[in-house]
Each structure stands twice: as structure tokens, then as C-alpha cells.
Scaffold this motif. Structure first.
Motif, short mmCIF file in Angstrom:
data_model
loop_
_atom_site.label_atom_id
_atom_site.label_comp_id
_atom_site.label_asym_id
_atom_site.label_seq_id
_atom_site.Cartn_x
_atom_site.Cartn_y
_atom_site.Cartn_z
N ALA A 53 47.18 10.41 63.32
CA ALA A 53 46.73 11.64 63.98
C ALA A 53 45.24 11.90 63.74
CB ALA A 53 47.56 12.83 63.51
N ASP A 54 44.74 11.57 62.55
CA ASP A 54 43.32 11.81 62.24
C ASP A 54 42.42 10.94 63.10
OD1 ASP A 54 43.97 13.70 60.35
OD2 ASP A 54 43.77 12.35 58.63
N LEU A 55 42.84 9.70 63.32
CA LEU A 55 42.01 8.79 64.13
C LEU A 55 42.01 9.23 65.59
CD1 LEU A 55 40.28 6.30 63.57
CD2 LEU A 55 42.22 4.89 64.28
N ILE A 56 43.16 9.66 66.08
CA ILE A 56 43.23 10.17 67.46
C ILE A 56 42.33 11.41 67.60
CG2 ILE A 56 44.72 11.26 69.19
CD1 ILE A 56 46.98 9.47 68.18
N GLY A 102 41.30 12.73 81.42
CA GLY A 102 41.14 14.18 81.48
C GLY A 102 41.15 14.83 80.11
N GLY A 103 40.63 14.12 79.11
CA GLY A 103 40.59 14.65 77.74
C GLY A 103 41.88 14.49 76.96
N GLU A 104 42.93 13.96 77.60
CA GLU A 104 44.22 13.78 76.94
C GLU A 104 44.39 12.33 76.50
OE1 GLU A 104 46.33 16.26 76.21
OE2 GLU A 104 44.86 17.65 77.10
N TYR A 105 44.89 12.16 75.28
CA TYR A 105 45.08 10.83 74.71
C TYR A 105 46.14 10.04 75.46
CZ TYR A 105 46.53 7.23 71.38
OH TYR A 105 46.85 6.03 70.79
N LEU A 106 45.85 8.76 75.76
CA LEU A 106 46.81 7.90 76.44
C LEU A 106 47.33 6.80 75.52
CD1 LEU A 106 48.21 7.24 79.17
CD2 LEU A 106 46.32 5.65 79.62
N CYS A 107 46.43 6.01 74.94
CA CYS A 107 46.86 4.90 74.08
C CYS A 107 45.65 4.32 73.37
CB CYS A 107 47.57 3.82 74.89
SG CYS A 107 46.49 2.93 76.06
N THR A 108 45.92 3.40 72.43
CA THR A 108 44.86 2.69 71.73
C THR A 108 45.18 1.21 71.68
OG1 THR A 108 44.40 4.59 70.30
CG2 THR A 108 43.58 2.47 69.56
N THR A 151 37.96 7.67 80.10
CA THR A 151 37.03 7.00 79.20
C THR A 151 37.76 6.22 78.14
OG1 THR A 151 35.04 7.28 77.85
CG2 THR A 151 36.79 8.89 77.54
N THR A 152 37.03 5.28 77.54
CA THR A 152 37.49 4.57 76.36
C THR A 152 36.48 4.82 75.24
OG1 THR A 152 38.48 2.83 77.71
CG2 THR A 152 38.07 2.31 75.41
N VAL A 153 36.98 5.26 74.08
CA VAL A 153 36.15 5.47 72.90
C VAL A 153 36.24 4.23 72.03
CG1 VAL A 153 35.70 6.96 70.93
CG2 VAL A 153 36.64 7.94 73.03
N ASP A 154 35.09 3.62 71.73
CA ASP A 154 35.05 2.42 70.90
C ASP A 154 34.91 2.84 69.44
OD1 ASP A 154 35.24 0.88 73.12
OD2 ASP A 154 33.12 0.34 73.20
N ILE A 155 35.91 2.50 68.63
CA ILE A 155 35.97 2.91 67.22
C ILE A 155 36.12 1.68 66.35
CG2 ILE A 155 37.28 4.24 65.50
CD1 ILE A 155 38.19 6.09 67.73
N ALA A 156 35.40 1.67 65.22
CA ALA A 156 35.54 0.60 64.24
C ALA A 156 36.09 1.18 62.94
CB ALA A 156 34.19 -0.05 63.97
#
Length: 303
Positions: A232-235, A199-205, A250-255
């Protein structure tokens, strides 16, 4: 008497991520329905969307966990069927317009670009000659199918490949693709990140740590999950990327690269296993709770 909410799961029967979400909903509501879209029938004459005797139009909500085993233009036809129920008032998680934008890699990429999200250098063309020139300019490049998941069908090309090898790869790619989608490879440290949002809220990485014998970090290629603690910047980058769409989960794929972080893609559905194995978080349970709350339903009753 108060009725218990009925939430169906669009997914692949027998697959862990589909079944665990259905389990979590059943624990809360007593109702369970795993729906295979290949067996759904839209009856326009009676305004019903039927699956094995169940009219999906009568449900309180539908979660699109997985709409097909593999992506293809036919996947979009399934989205149209679900949009019929959505327009009639059945809540869809995620909304069909958001899922539709992400099933096709090109439309998903354009949304990220319009949101000013940093991405690897990318070119799209129908011209074989332009594609060849782009591959040579990029040095190392990946040809990505417009409809695929988990790196399936991707072709990696390197400066060591001869012109003949590159042209053969471009020809092979075009046998199944209408347009060339070419992305410059980025230097990874052997891992990439999956940042989970509900729902647009951060859960974990979590991090996907690659098998040294594979060019990508996917679990299909022998990778494994590990916990990752972003700053915080990466989140915020992940939050901005997923906000280019209207997604329930969703999952955002980040490198992480020597040029800074880049976003590979935002998943139309996202998985639960990375959060569980990498972060020790039951994302399926958290998602079930979010869905019930979004429907205005308590865990077991509705007004």
C-alpha cells in the motif's frame, strides 16, 4: 437519432499501442481515427484543425497516445496546435498543459521535486565545470537529454572513467543539449517498476527486468515484463507522483533501492504493453472505457 461518439487517437500510425487503442474505441463506438500530427494543419482563418479531410474540432475528444516518435522542442509546437482544439471545447486526454510539462524532462522533474517525491540526486547547470565537478562528486552518474524516452541518448559515467573521458562525454552531450541534466545512479536489483494509473486511479504494477548485459532495464535494451505486487505504501508513492500532474493515463517509473523507493519519472503518455504482458490486463480497453465515461458518453451513444 442518437449520434455515436467520435474520439480520435493522436499517435503513430502502425504502432501497436496507437492501433490497439483505436481498436478498442472502434469496438465501442464504430468510429476510428488515428491522427499523425506531422500531417495536421491548423487553419486559423476558418477555425479548423484538419487531418486528411477530418476537422478535429468536430470530434468529441482526442486522446494523445503518442505525439511524436521522438521528443524535441518541436513536440511542444504540436501541443500548441492541440491546445487550440482544447480551448474550443474538445476534450483532450491528457490535457495539453500536463503533456507539455512532461515532454521536457526538466519541467517534469521540477514538478516532482515540488511535490516532495523522492528522486535520485539530480543537478542541473549550464556550466561545463560545474557539471564535471558534479559527475566526480556523484561517482556514477547519468547524463539525461531533456527530450528523450526509453533511455535514448543517455550517457552513463563511472568512477573508472578518466577525467578526459568525462570531459569528452560532457562535450558530446552539450552538442545537442542546452543544459546539463545530471542524475546520480542508484543501485537496482536488476529491475524497476511501471505503476499504471487511469484518471488518477491505480490499475496495476509491472516490473521491467533488465538484460544482464545492459545498464538499464528498458525493453529496447532487452528487458522483459513481469508481474509485481506492490504494498500500500508503494502504491501511495505512485499515486502522489502522478498527482503532481493532471494525467488521464500514465505510468510512474519507480526503482527500489537500498535507500528506499525513488521515482525516476512520470510518463506523459504511458504504454499498454507492460500492463498486458506483465499483469495480463488490457489497459487500452480500460482507458477507452474511462475516456468515454469522462466525455459523458455511453459505449456507443451520446445524449
Amino acid at each position: 437519432m442518437l449520434n455515436k461518439p467520435r474520439i480520435g487517437v493522436i499517435g503513430i500510425p502502425g504502432k501497436w499501442s496507437t492501433e490497439v487503442l483505436a481498436d478498442r474505441l472502434e469496438e465501442r463506438t464504430g468510429f476510428r481515427a488515428v491522427i499523425d500530427m506531422s500531417q495536421v494543419e491548423l487553419r486559423l482563418d476558418t477555425q479548423q484543425l484538419m487531418y486528411q479531410g477530418l476537422d478535429l474540432m468536430t470530434l468529441d475528444g482526442l486522446i494523445i497516445k503518442k505525439i511524436s516518435e521522438t521528443y524535441s522542442p518541436a513536440t511542444e509546437d504540436r501541443i500548441h496546435l492541440l491546445s487550440y482544439a482544447e480551448r474550443a471545447g474538445v476534450k483532450l486526454f491528457s490535457p495539453t498543459h500536463s503533456v507539455g510539462n512532461l515532454v521536457n524532462r526538466l519541467s517534469g522533474t521540477l514538478a516532482l521535486q515540488q511535490g516532495n517525491i523522492p528522486m535520485p540526486k539530480t543537478r542541473i547547470t549550464e556550466s561545463a565545470e560545474q557539471a564535471f565537478a558534479t559527475v566526480r562528486e556523484f561517482g556514477s552518474a547519468i547524463l539525461k537529454p531533456l527530450y528523450s524516452t526509453k533511455a535514448r541518448g543517455m550517457i552513463i559515467l563511472t568512477p573508472a572513467d578518466s577525467d578526459e573521458v568525462v570531459r569528452d562525454a560532457l562535450e558530446k552531450y552539450r552538442h545537442t543539449q542546452s543544459i546539463y541534466y545530471i542524475q546520480q545512479t542508484v543501485e537496482l536489483d536488476g529491475r524497476d517498476l511501471g505503476m499504471v494509473f487511469i484518471g488518477g486511479e491505480y490499475l496495476c504494477t509491472y516490473a521491467r527486468v533488465g538484460n544482464k548485459d545492459a545498464w538499464n532495464t528498458t525493453i529496447n535494451s532487452g528487458g522483459k515484463y513481469e508481474l509485481f505486487e506492490p504494498d500500500a505504501d508503494l502504491i501511495e508513492l505512485g499515486r502522489r507522483a502522478q498527482s503532481c500532474y493532471d494525467l488521464s493515463f500514465t505510468t510512474v517509473d519507480i526503482a527500489l533501492t537500498n535507500q528506499g523507493p525513488v521515482v525516476f519519472e512520470v510518463s506523459a503518455f504511458g504504454g499498454f504493453k507492460g500492463a498486458l504482458e506483465g499483469c495480463n490486463i488490457d489497459a487500452a480497453s480500460a482507458y477507452a472505457t474511462y475516456v468515454l465515461q469522462s466525455c459523458g458518453l455511453s459505449e456507443g451513444t451520446q445524449p
